[in-house]
Design an enzyme around this catalytic site. Structure first.
Site, PDB file in Angstrom:
ATOM      1  N   SER A  95       0.830  -1.201   0.000  1.00 27.01           N
ATOM      2  CA  SER A  95       0.000   0.000   0.000  1.00 27.01           C
ATOM      3  C   SER A  95       0.871   1.260   0.000  1.00 27.01           C
ATOM      4  O   SER A  95       1.646   1.478  -0.930  1.00 27.01           O
ATOM      5  CB  SER A  95      -0.965  -0.038   1.181  1.00 27.01           C
ATOM      6  OG  SER A  95      -1.988   0.910   1.038  1.00 27.01           O
ATOM      7  N   ASP A 225     -10.181  -5.133  -4.237  1.00 25.06           N
ATOM      8  CA  ASP A 225      -9.602  -4.091  -3.384  1.00 25.06           C
ATOM      9  C   ASP A 225     -10.511  -2.865  -3.406  1.00 25.06           C
ATOM     10  O   ASP A 225     -10.700  -2.243  -4.454  1.00 25.06           O
ATOM     11  CB  ASP A 225      -8.198  -3.735  -3.900  1.00 25.06           C
ATOM     12  CG  ASP A 225      -7.401  -2.877  -2.931  1.00 25.06           C
ATOM     13  OD1 ASP A 225      -8.004  -2.029  -2.253  1.00 25.06           O
ATOM     14  OD2 ASP A 225      -6.173  -3.051  -2.870  1.00 25.06           O
ATOM     15  N   HIS A 254      -7.958  -5.365  -0.003  1.00 19.59           N
ATOM     16  CA  HIS A 254      -6.721  -4.606   0.134  1.00 19.59           C
ATOM     17  C   HIS A 254      -5.739  -5.303   1.078  1.00 19.59           C
ATOM     18  O   HIS A 254      -4.570  -5.485   0.751  1.00 19.59           O
ATOM     19  CB  HIS A 254      -7.033  -3.202   0.629  1.00 19.59           C
ATOM     20  CG  HIS A 254      -5.876  -2.277   0.631  1.00 19.59           C
ATOM     21  ND1 HIS A 254      -5.194  -1.922  -0.521  1.00 19.59           N
ATOM     22  CD2 HIS A 254      -5.247  -1.612   1.647  1.00 19.59           C
ATOM     23  CE1 HIS A 254      -4.206  -1.100  -0.223  1.00 19.59           C
ATOM     24  NE2 HIS A 254      -4.219  -0.893   1.077  1.00 19.59           N
TER      25      HIS A 254
END
Length: 274
Positions: A95, A225, A254
């Site tokens: 991320s 996601d 995610h």
């Protein structure tokens, strides 16, 4: 605790397990190095040296008022790599950490880097612009900032119990342990640091950084996601990084480092050995 002090006086915590080829993990927002523990314990047991730091302002690192941006994050990562004199290192970023890895390569090159991995990562750009129509509108990030100021503890609970792990899906089986773990890590981050990091992960354009990648690169993203859209992120990043390998996990959210940890661990190990 293992710590070092950056050139601008910030104390950074890191953990360093095992022996072998070094792997450095960069974590997501608003988490810390502990968020990688499933991958770290697995790969350390397979003969790798695994290292993860708490980004400035997060976890056990100190909380500077300023410098909460991608250039500083990347320079902190560079200083850690130099401090430990790591060579032939593999960089994995999840991320926001994927942005950190991309900016590190953009600013510091790949002289010490053997391979890289972008996992559910924010590059090339999260924000919707004319040039990036698949991104998310600024209002989304303004909403996160407003929620952070209003009640950030509740924000982290809502993220973890909803879109982050996909627990808001009809067929989901929420784990209270994962939710609590996310919340706890989030609350360890400095309020100002986590607030500033929203701008850093959403508005930083990593396009030119990705074009500088010249090492084998693995890109992993879930097609479910709800935090970082996979087509605008993983697919676009893989297109920009020459010779990269793209793996899309069907139905993965995610936070796939937890929800799909066995699949991810196997893919990371295969990538390391390949």
């Amino acid at each position: 605790m293992s710590t070092f002090t950056t050139r601008d006086g910030v104390e950074i915590y890191y953990k360093d397990w095992g022996t072998g080829q070094p792997i450095v993990f960069s974590h997501g927002w608003p988490l810390n190095a502990d968020s990688w523990e499933s991958q770290m314990i697995f790969l350390a047991s397979k003969g790798y040296r695994v290292i993860a730091h708490d980004r400035r302002g997060h976890g056990r690192s100190s909380q500077p008022w300023s410098g909460n941006d991608m250039d500083h994050y990347a320079d902190d990562l560079a200083q850690l790599i130099e401090l430990l004199d790591l060579q032939n290192v593999v960089l994995f970023g999840f991320s926001t950490g994927g942005g950190e890895v991309a900016r590190y390569i953009g600013r510091h090159g790949t002289g010490r880097v053997a391979k890289a991995g972008l996992i559910s990562a924010v590059p090339p750009l999260m924000l919707k612009t004319e040039a990036n129509p698949g991104g998310l509108p600024l209002e989304v990030f303004d909403g996160i900032r407003q929620a952070s100021l209003a009640d950030r503890s509740q924000l982290y609970i809502d993220l973890a119990s909803g879109p982050f792990f996909g627990f808001n899906k009809p067929d989901a089986k929420p784990s209270q342990g994962m939710i609590d773990w996310f919340w706890m890590q989030g609350m360890m981050a400095g309020h100002k640091n986590a607030y500033d990091c929203i701008k850093a992960f959403s508005e930083t354009d990593f396009t030119e950084d990705l074009k500088k990648f010249d090492v084998p690169t693995l890109v992993v993203h879930g097609d479910a996601d709800q935090v970082v859209p996979y087509e605008a992120a993983g697919v676009s990043s893989a297109r920009l990084v020459k010779g990269s390998t793209l793996k899309i996990y069907p139905g993965a959210p995610h936070g796939l480092t937890d929800t799909h940890k066995d699949q991810l661990n196997a893919d990371l190990l295969a990538f390391l050995k390949g």
